[in-house]
Design a protein around this motif. Structure first.
Motif, PDB file in Angstrom:
ATOM      1  N   PRO A 177       0.770  -1.008  -0.311  1.00  0.00           N
ATOM      2  CA  PRO A 177       0.230   0.032  -0.186  1.00  0.00           C
ATOM      3  C   PRO A 177       0.889   1.393  -0.052  1.00  0.00           C
ATOM      4  O   PRO A 177       0.405   2.526  -0.790  1.00  0.00           O
ATOM      5  CB  PRO A 177      -0.865  -0.295   1.282  1.00  0.00           C
ATOM      6  CG  PRO A 177      -1.016  -1.188   1.561  1.00  0.00           C
ATOM      7  CD  PRO A 177       0.427  -1.870   1.081  1.00  0.00           C
ATOM      8  N   VAL A 195     -10.202   6.538  -5.933  1.00  0.00           N
ATOM      9  CA  VAL A 195     -10.989   4.994  -5.501  1.00  0.00           C
ATOM     10  C   VAL A 195     -12.062   4.945  -6.233  1.00  0.00           C
ATOM     11  O   VAL A 195     -11.902   3.506  -6.924  1.00  0.00           O
ATOM     12  CB  VAL A 195     -11.950   4.745  -4.471  1.00  0.00           C
ATOM     13  CG1 VAL A 195     -10.489   5.428  -3.104  1.00  0.00           C
ATOM     14  CG2 VAL A 195     -12.620   6.044  -3.785  1.00  0.00           C
ATOM     15  N   VAL A 233      -9.559   4.130   0.685  1.00  0.00           N
ATOM     16  CA  VAL A 233      -7.853   5.208   0.592  1.00  0.00           C
ATOM     17  C   VAL A 233      -8.090   6.210   1.292  1.00  0.00           C
ATOM     18  O   VAL A 233      -9.307   6.836   2.124  1.00  0.00           O
ATOM     19  CB  VAL A 233      -7.938   6.312  -0.988  1.00  0.00           C
ATOM     20  CG1 VAL A 233      -8.146   7.239  -1.431  1.00  0.00           C
ATOM     21  CG2 VAL A 233      -6.476   6.471  -0.587  1.00  0.00           C
ATOM     22  N   PRO A 243      -2.503  10.141  -1.080  1.00  0.00           N
ATOM     23  CA  PRO A 243      -3.307   9.844  -0.618  1.00  0.00           C
ATOM     24  C   PRO A 243      -2.411   8.502  -0.230  1.00  0.00           C
ATOM     25  O   PRO A 243      -2.025   8.006  -0.854  1.00  0.00           O
ATOM     26  CB  PRO A 243      -4.201   8.909  -1.782  1.00  0.00           C
ATOM     27  CG  PRO A 243      -3.789  10.149  -2.763  1.00  0.00           C
ATOM     28  CD  PRO A 243      -2.511  11.140  -2.506  1.00  0.00           C
ATOM     29  N   GLN A 244      -3.578   7.761   0.643  1.00  0.00           N
ATOM     30  CA  GLN A 244      -2.412   6.467   1.077  1.00  0.00           C
ATOM     31  C   GLN A 244      -3.222   5.273   0.966  1.00  0.00           C
ATOM     32  O   GLN A 244      -4.929   5.532   1.609  1.00  0.00           O
ATOM     33  CB  GLN A 244      -2.416   6.074   2.561  1.00  0.00           C
ATOM     34  CG  GLN A 244      -1.206   6.890   3.297  1.00  0.00           C
ATOM     35  CD  GLN A 244       0.529   7.422   2.113  1.00  0.00           C
ATOM     36  OE1 GLN A 244       0.502   5.681   2.030  1.00  0.00           O
ATOM     37  NE2 GLN A 244       0.038   7.636   1.506  1.00  0.00           N
ATOM     38  N   PHE A 245      -3.580   4.684   0.249  1.00  0.00           N
ATOM     39  CA  PHE A 245      -4.288   2.672  -0.036  1.00  0.00           C
ATOM     40  C   PHE A 245      -4.057   2.681   1.056  1.00  0.00           C
ATOM     41  O   PHE A 245      -3.449   1.725   1.836  1.00  0.00           O
ATOM     42  CB  PHE A 245      -3.885   2.147  -1.601  1.00  0.00           C
ATOM     43  CG  PHE A 245      -4.542   2.742  -2.441  1.00  0.00           C
ATOM     44  CD1 PHE A 245      -5.367   2.444  -2.626  1.00  0.00           C
ATOM     45  CD2 PHE A 245      -3.777   4.248  -3.124  1.00  0.00           C
ATOM     46  CE1 PHE A 245      -5.896   2.857  -3.856  1.00  0.00           C
ATOM     47  CE2 PHE A 245      -3.800   4.435  -4.003  1.00  0.00           C
ATOM     48  CZ  PHE A 245      -5.519   3.947  -5.137  1.00  0.00           C
ATOM     49  N   SER A 250       1.089   3.979  -3.099  1.00  0.00           N
ATOM     50  CA  SER A 250       0.563   4.945  -2.901  1.00  0.00           C
ATOM     51  C   SER A 250       1.148   6.317  -3.749  1.00  0.00           C
ATOM     52  O   SER A 250       0.918   6.950  -4.227  1.00  0.00           O
ATOM     53  CB  SER A 250       0.182   6.002  -1.418  1.00  0.00           C
ATOM     54  OG  SER A 250      -0.618   4.393  -0.720  1.00  0.00           O
TER      55      SER A 250
END
Length: 145
Positions: A13, A71, A44, A32-34, A17
């Motif tokens: 992730p 997303v 996210v 963003p961070q998945f 990202s």
């Protein structure tokens, strides 16, 4: 399996990202961070920080739209059958409450028939904590590649 899903699974992730910001630089504006990405589901998060605030100190509406498109797009990419392509065609949004903290955006496409072509509506919800602050329906046009 889509190339995007392979990248997510191989890189993890955090690295995935960072790579998204290289592929589509505009998405990096929200940092963003998945959390999760799989066929039928994408999630996210992004932090409330100065760069995404509006004049009243809450997360800007366009930052929420940016997360929603991210997303919905990644969900579509990993969910459609091989040999298909997609492009966003439209977005309808509703602002439910002030986004006064870190945001979590979720696209849940478990109820979508991903084998169809043409317009597919991808629902997105965004939360601050457990509070819904935003919802969107994003129309994706899916066709043969």
């Amino acid at each position: 399996m889509s190339q995007m899903l392979q990248m997510f699974q191989q890189a993890g992730p955090a690295q995935f990202s960072a790579m998204i910001g290289q592929v589509a630089p505009y998405f990096s504006t929200i940092a963003p961070q998945f959390v999760e990405l799989r066929p039928g589901y994408a999630e996210v998060t992004f932090p409330k920080r100065r760069e995404v605030l509006n004049h009243i100190g809450t997360v800007h509406a366009i930052a929420l739209c940016n997360a929603a498109e991210l997303v919905a797009g990644t969900l579509t990419d990993v969910s459609i059958p091989k040999g298909r392509r997609w492009i966003p065609r439209g977005m309808t949004v509703e602002y439910l409450a002030k986004a006064e903290g870190d945001v979590r955006a979720v696209a849940d496409g478990c109820a979508i028939d991903w084998n169809q072509e043409g317009d597919i509506t991808v629902p997105v919800l965004a939360y601050v904590g457990d509070k819904k602050v935003f919802r969107a329906d994003i129309t994706m046009y899916v066709s043969q590649a």
